[in-house]
Design an enzyme around this catalytic site. Structure first.
Site, PDB file in Angstrom:
ATOM      1  N   GLY A 181      37.884  63.036  51.738  1.00 17.07           N
ATOM      2  CA  GLY A 181      37.805  63.324  53.410  1.00 17.07           C
ATOM      3  C   GLY A 181      37.483  64.718  53.549  1.00 17.07           C
TER       4      GLY A 181
ATOM      5  N   HIS B 170      28.082  58.057  45.471  1.00 15.85           N
ATOM      6  CA  HIS B 170      29.272  58.841  45.711  1.00 15.85           C
ATOM      7  C   HIS B 170      30.397  57.976  45.099  1.00 15.85           C
ATOM      8  CE1 HIS B 170      31.412  62.252  47.396  1.00 15.85           C
ATOM      9  NE2 HIS B 170      32.033  61.207  48.063  1.00 15.85           N
TER      10      HIS B 170
ATOM     11  N   ASP C 233      24.162  60.541  44.021  1.00 14.07           N
ATOM     12  CA  ASP C 233      24.931  61.014  45.231  1.00 14.07           C
ATOM     13  C   ASP C 233      24.208  62.140  45.410  1.00 14.07           C
ATOM     14  OD1 ASP C 233      26.902  61.600  47.086  1.00 14.07           O
ATOM     15  OD2 ASP C 233      28.128  62.378  45.391  1.00 14.07           O
TER      16      ASP C 233
ATOM     17  N   SER D 247      35.740  62.567  45.599  1.00 17.04           N
ATOM     18  CA  SER D 247      35.233  63.297  46.805  1.00 17.04           C
ATOM     19  C   SER D 247      36.158  64.591  46.950  1.00 17.04           C
ATOM     20  CB  SER D 247      34.883  62.554  47.956  1.00 17.04           C
ATOM     21  OG  SER D 247      34.096  63.237  48.862  1.00 17.04           O
ATOM     22  N   TYR D 248      36.731  64.543  48.381  1.00 15.51           N
ATOM     23  CA  TYR D 248      37.873  65.573  48.622  1.00 15.51           C
ATOM     24  C   TYR D 248      38.963  65.578  47.691  1.00 15.51           C
ATOM     25  CZ  TYR D 248      39.777  69.622  51.139  1.00 15.51           C
ATOM     26  OH  TYR D 248      40.396  70.803  51.418  1.00 15.51           O
TER      27      TYR D 248
END
Length: 485
Positions: free
Chosen positions: A97, A457, A405, A194-195
């Site tokens: 996020g 992603h 992605d 991701s994060y």
């Protein structure tokens, strides 16, 4: 005066009696502790979810308090392996996020056993490529304010950042092993996307630093980490986004040249000219899915996938995170409205009751990404120093990347890994799923990089078979097949 023989015998007898009593007390204490542990586990046992197909593996869900004074509690959902859980490793999965749910994305739409379906009644579908086919699988909603995780001190939300997220997650893991001590000796791994390119290395470093004494009560048998389409380095992640967009015919030659001339991604603050060109860049991703260039967007009324979550100040990367387009929520793979089904399912009162969730009656609905987190306190511009430290410490490190992605594209990750300066052991080589090329791999001294062909992603969503294959080889520390099998 010397003791008489019968006095020595009496002393020995008393010592024996005391020793037996101590053993008895110790045995009783251990027995009481075992009962308490089993009681806690049973209270977290999920005996069946609304609309769930029958399964043979056990599942547990509930809360672990990570700060007693503030009443901070993190929500987890745990699935034992489908086969021989007593022998399989334990894998913790984290979404990023920051502020997004590992249950909403990871469990319900990527790699968990159950996927919510589009139905007027609660309904779950079994995922044939669930990662609990290879490991005992643990999902964590972190930090507080995400999903069902909560705090009784509202000021905690304003203090969130990378550091407190890692500390609370570490406290969670330590306490989770106390609640499930039968898994303490198992090999433990952390994975995410991701994060989680920040979350996973930072939590790994914390475990590594506290893990020097194998005889310690809370020693964790930590072996390695794996991160996908991961935010790792501001400069290369941002440069790679722009280069990837041009190379995949998403932006024009003119816009590409303007961004290259106006922007310097080695610094955190950009010029007005750069910001103007970046606005034009993000406009493109209003009409296609940045997270998966070649799949459809969801256009259902009120779709959660077309909404944006609040712009969180202070988060990395510092240049691009200022733009609304950076905060577009990801779609959901081949069924781009799958996130809508998840949101409906997890907000059902009967589902929350079955999961032992929302016990404090949180005053807002469950969402994929938090609407309450507005500020992020501390996000390093690069994770590469931490990655180097973990490699030097002998931990297994794999990085993977879905190659469709546009958010954290394979181009960016390749730039980032090149920046590490590691020696190449085995250069760019195709790997196979059955008779098809699954992607490419490069083995560095201390790190393995894998691309997954045709995946966006969220790799397990778009390429579930290849993702499970990737996991199995990572856990075994075994090379992916370099020819048709």
């Amino acid at each position: 005066m010397a003791l008489r023989p019968f006095s020595l015998n009496l002393v020995l007898l008393l010592l024996i009696i005391l020793a037996r009593e101590a053993i008895c007390v110790s045995t009783k204490t251990a027995a009481i502790n075992r009962v308490q542990v089993l009681t806690q586990q049973e209270s977290d046992r999920v005996v069946g979810l609304p609309g769930q197909p029958p399964v043979k593996f056990k599942q547990y869900a509930g809360y672990i308090t990570v700060n007693e004074n503030h009443g901070r509690a993190l929500f987890y959902w745990f699935f034992e392996s489908q086969d021989k859980p007593q022998e399989k490793p334990l894998l913790l999965w984290l979404n990023g996020g920051p502020g997004c749910s590992s249950i909403g994305y990871g469990e319900a739409e990527e790699l968990g056993p159950f996927f919510p379906q589009n139905s007027t009644e609660p309904k779950l579908k079994l995922n044939p490529y669930s990662w609990n086919k290879a490991a005992n699988l643990l999902f964590l909603e972190s930090p507080v304010g995400v999903g069902f995780s909560y705090t009784n001190n509202s000021r905690d939300i304003d203090q969130l950042g990378d550091t407190i997220t890692a500390k609370d997650s570490h406290t969670f893991i330590v306490k989770w092993f106390r609640r499930f001590p039968q898994f303490r000796s198992h090999e433990f791994y952390i994975a995410g996307e991701s994060y989680a390119g920040h979350y996973v290395p930072q939590l790994s470093e914390l475990i590594f630093d506290k893990n020097h004494n194998p005889t310690k009560k809370d020693y964790i048998n930590f072996k390695g980490l794996m991160i996908g389409n991961a935010l790792l380095d501001d400069e290369t992640d941002q440069k790679g986004m722009i280069d990837y967009a041009w190379d995949h015919a998403v932006i024009s030659d003119e816009l590409y040249e303007n961004i290259k001339n106006a922007c310097d991604f080695s610094v955190s603050s950009q010029s007005g000219d750069c910001n103007m060109e970046l606005h034009r860049y993000f406009d493109v991703y209003k009409i296609i899915d940045m997270y998966s260039l070649y799949t459809s967007k969801c256009f259902s009324d009120g779709s959660s996938t077309t909404r944006k979550w609040p712009v969180i100040k202070g988060v990395a990367p510092h240049s691009l995170s200022k733009f609304d387009g950076w905060h577009q929520r990801p779609g959901a793979g081949y069924d781009p409205c799958a996130s809508d089904y998840t949101e409906v399912y997890l907000n059902r009162p009967e589902v929350q009751k079955a999961l032992h969730a929302n016990i404090t009656k949180i005053p807002y609905p469950w969402t994929h990404c938090s609407d309450t987190i507005r500020f992020w306190n501390g996000a390093p511009s690069s994770m590469l120093p931490v990655i180097k430290k973990l490699i030097a410490g002998g931990l297994r490190v794999w990085v993977f990347s879905g190659d469709t992605d546009g958010r954290i594209p394979v181009t960016a990750t390749r730039y980032t890994l090149r920046k590490l300066g590691l020696r190449i052991v085995e250069d760019w080589t195709p790997w196979y799923t059955s008779k098809q090329v699954g992607g490419w791999t490069i083995v560095y001294d201390g790190l393995t990089f894998v691309t997954i062909r045709g995946a966006g992603h969220q790799v397990p969503t778009f390429a579930p078979k290849q993702a499970l294959q990737l996991l199995r080889h990572f856990l075994l520390n075994k090379k992916l097949p370099l020819g048709p099998v």
